[in-house]
Design a protein around this motif. Structure first.
Motif, mmCIF file in Angstrom:
data_model
loop_
_atom_site.group_PDB
_atom_site.id
_atom_site.type_symbol
_atom_site.label_atom_id
_atom_site.label_comp_id
_atom_site.label_asym_id
_atom_site.label_seq_id
_atom_site.Cartn_x
_atom_site.Cartn_y
_atom_site.Cartn_z
ATOM 1 N N LEU A 1 0.845 -1.280 -0.075
ATOM 2 C CA LEU A 1 0.022 0.120 -0.065
ATOM 3 C C LEU A 1 0.930 0.958 0.041
ATOM 4 O O LEU A 1 1.868 1.272 0.595
ATOM 5 C CB LEU A 1 -0.716 -0.064 1.182
ATOM 6 N N ASP A 2 0.361 2.461 -0.596
ATOM 7 C CA ASP A 2 1.195 3.377 -0.448
ATOM 8 C C ASP A 2 1.291 4.170 0.651
ATOM 9 O O ASP A 2 2.055 5.266 0.951
ATOM 10 C CB ASP A 2 0.838 4.470 -1.525
ATOM 11 N N ALA A 3 0.081 4.219 1.354
ATOM 12 C CA ALA A 3 0.076 5.114 2.480
ATOM 13 C C ALA A 3 -0.669 4.346 3.668
ATOM 14 O O ALA A 3 -1.824 3.866 3.316
ATOM 15 C CB ALA A 3 -0.768 6.604 2.245
ATOM 16 N N VAL A 4 -0.238 4.365 4.881
ATOM 17 C CA VAL A 4 -0.631 3.390 6.057
ATOM 18 C C VAL A 4 -0.666 4.675 7.115
ATOM 19 O O VAL A 4 0.663 5.020 7.434
ATOM 20 C CB VAL A 4 0.094 2.349 6.197
ATOM 21 N N ASP A 5 -1.678 4.613 7.877
ATOM 22 C CA ASP A 5 -1.646 5.284 9.398
ATOM 23 C C ASP A 5 -2.443 4.536 10.312
ATOM 24 O O ASP A 5 -3.591 4.604 9.995
ATOM 25 C CB ASP A 5 -2.191 6.842 9.159
ATOM 26 N N PRO B 1 -4.410 -4.347 -4.358
ATOM 27 C CA PRO B 1 -3.688 -4.459 -2.925
ATOM 28 C C PRO B 1 -4.516 -3.969 -1.762
ATOM 29 O O PRO B 1 -4.286 -4.792 -0.683
ATOM 30 C CB PRO B 1 -2.494 -3.585 -3.040
ATOM 31 N N VAL B 2 -5.335 -3.239 -1.869
ATOM 32 C CA VAL B 2 -6.236 -2.925 -0.822
ATOM 33 C C VAL B 2 -7.354 -4.036 -0.617
ATOM 34 O O VAL B 2 -7.565 -4.371 0.568
ATOM 35 C CB VAL B 2 -6.979 -1.392 -1.186
ATOM 36 N N LEU B 3 -7.894 -4.626 -1.739
ATOM 37 C CA LEU B 3 -8.876 -5.586 -1.579
ATOM 38 C C LEU B 3 -8.257 -6.794 -0.810
ATOM 39 O O LEU B 3 -8.798 -7.538 -0.292
ATOM 40 C CB LEU B 3 -9.603 -5.838 -2.789
ATOM 41 N N THR B 4 -7.105 -7.330 -1.276
ATOM 42 C CA THR B 4 -6.278 -8.325 -0.790
ATOM 43 C C THR B 4 -6.075 -8.120 0.492
ATOM 44 O O THR B 4 -6.127 -9.068 1.524
ATOM 45 C CB THR B 4 -4.787 -8.663 -1.776
ATOM 46 N N ALA B 5 -5.433 -6.861 1.020
ATOM 47 C CA ALA B 5 -5.242 -6.690 2.387
ATOM 48 C C ALA B 5 -6.693 -6.556 3.181
ATOM 49 O O ALA B 5 -6.373 -7.390 4.347
ATOM 50 C CB ALA B 5 -4.697 -5.250 2.787
ATOM 51 N N VAL B 6 -7.694 -6.377 2.624
ATOM 52 C CA VAL B 6 -8.886 -6.373 3.303
ATOM 53 C C VAL B 6 -9.320 -7.812 3.749
ATOM 54 O O VAL B 6 -9.630 -8.177 4.794
ATOM 55 C CB VAL B 6 -10.165 -5.554 2.584
ATOM 56 N N ASP B 7 -9.104 -8.616 2.659
ATOM 57 C CA ASP B 7 -9.302 -10.097 3.109
ATOM 58 C C ASP B 7 -8.470 -10.799 4.168
ATOM 59 O O ASP B 7 -9.192 -11.358 5.075
ATOM 60 C CB ASP B 7 -9.117 -10.953 1.461
ATOM 61 N N VAL B 8 -7.035 -10.568 3.839
ATOM 62 C CA VAL B 8 -6.253 -11.225 4.950
ATOM 63 C C VAL B 8 -6.481 -10.274 6.337
ATOM 64 O O VAL B 8 -6.646 -11.251 7.427
ATOM 65 C CB VAL B 8 -4.814 -10.643 4.580
#
Length: 88
Positions: free
Chosen positions: A33-37, A51-58
């Motif tokens: 991901l480009d930005a994480v806070d 990448p966002v949708l994959t991260a949501v699943d995980v």
């Protein structure tokens, strides 16, 4: 398409980060991901749709396995037209 993910995991513990919160943080920090806070009351991450949708699943799977009883999330399209939609 660019997406912004906002999420929280529960139950809260203000004295020490619960395992599910630590796992959720690890998932988004290790994703492409480009930005994480990350913060105690909410977390955001931005990136391309895949990448966002994959991260949501995980994030959902691992946080629930680590003891989360509730995960609130919101996904928004950011930065212009939705790919394939064009101007109308």
């Amino acid at each position: 398409m660019r997406l912004r993910l906002e999420f929280t995991t529960e139950p809260f513990d203000l004295d020490e980060a619960p395992a599910h919160a630590v796992v959720a943080r690890e998932v988004v920090e290790s994703a492409e991901l480009d930005a994480v806070d990350v913060g105690p009351f909410g977390n955001t991450a931005e990136g391309g749709a895949d990448p966002v949708l994959t991260a949501v699943d995980v994030l959902l799977r691992r946080s629930l396995e680590a003891g989360a009883t509730r995960i609130s999330l919101q996904v928004n399209v950011v930065g212009g037209d939705v790919e394939g939609e064009g101007a109308r």
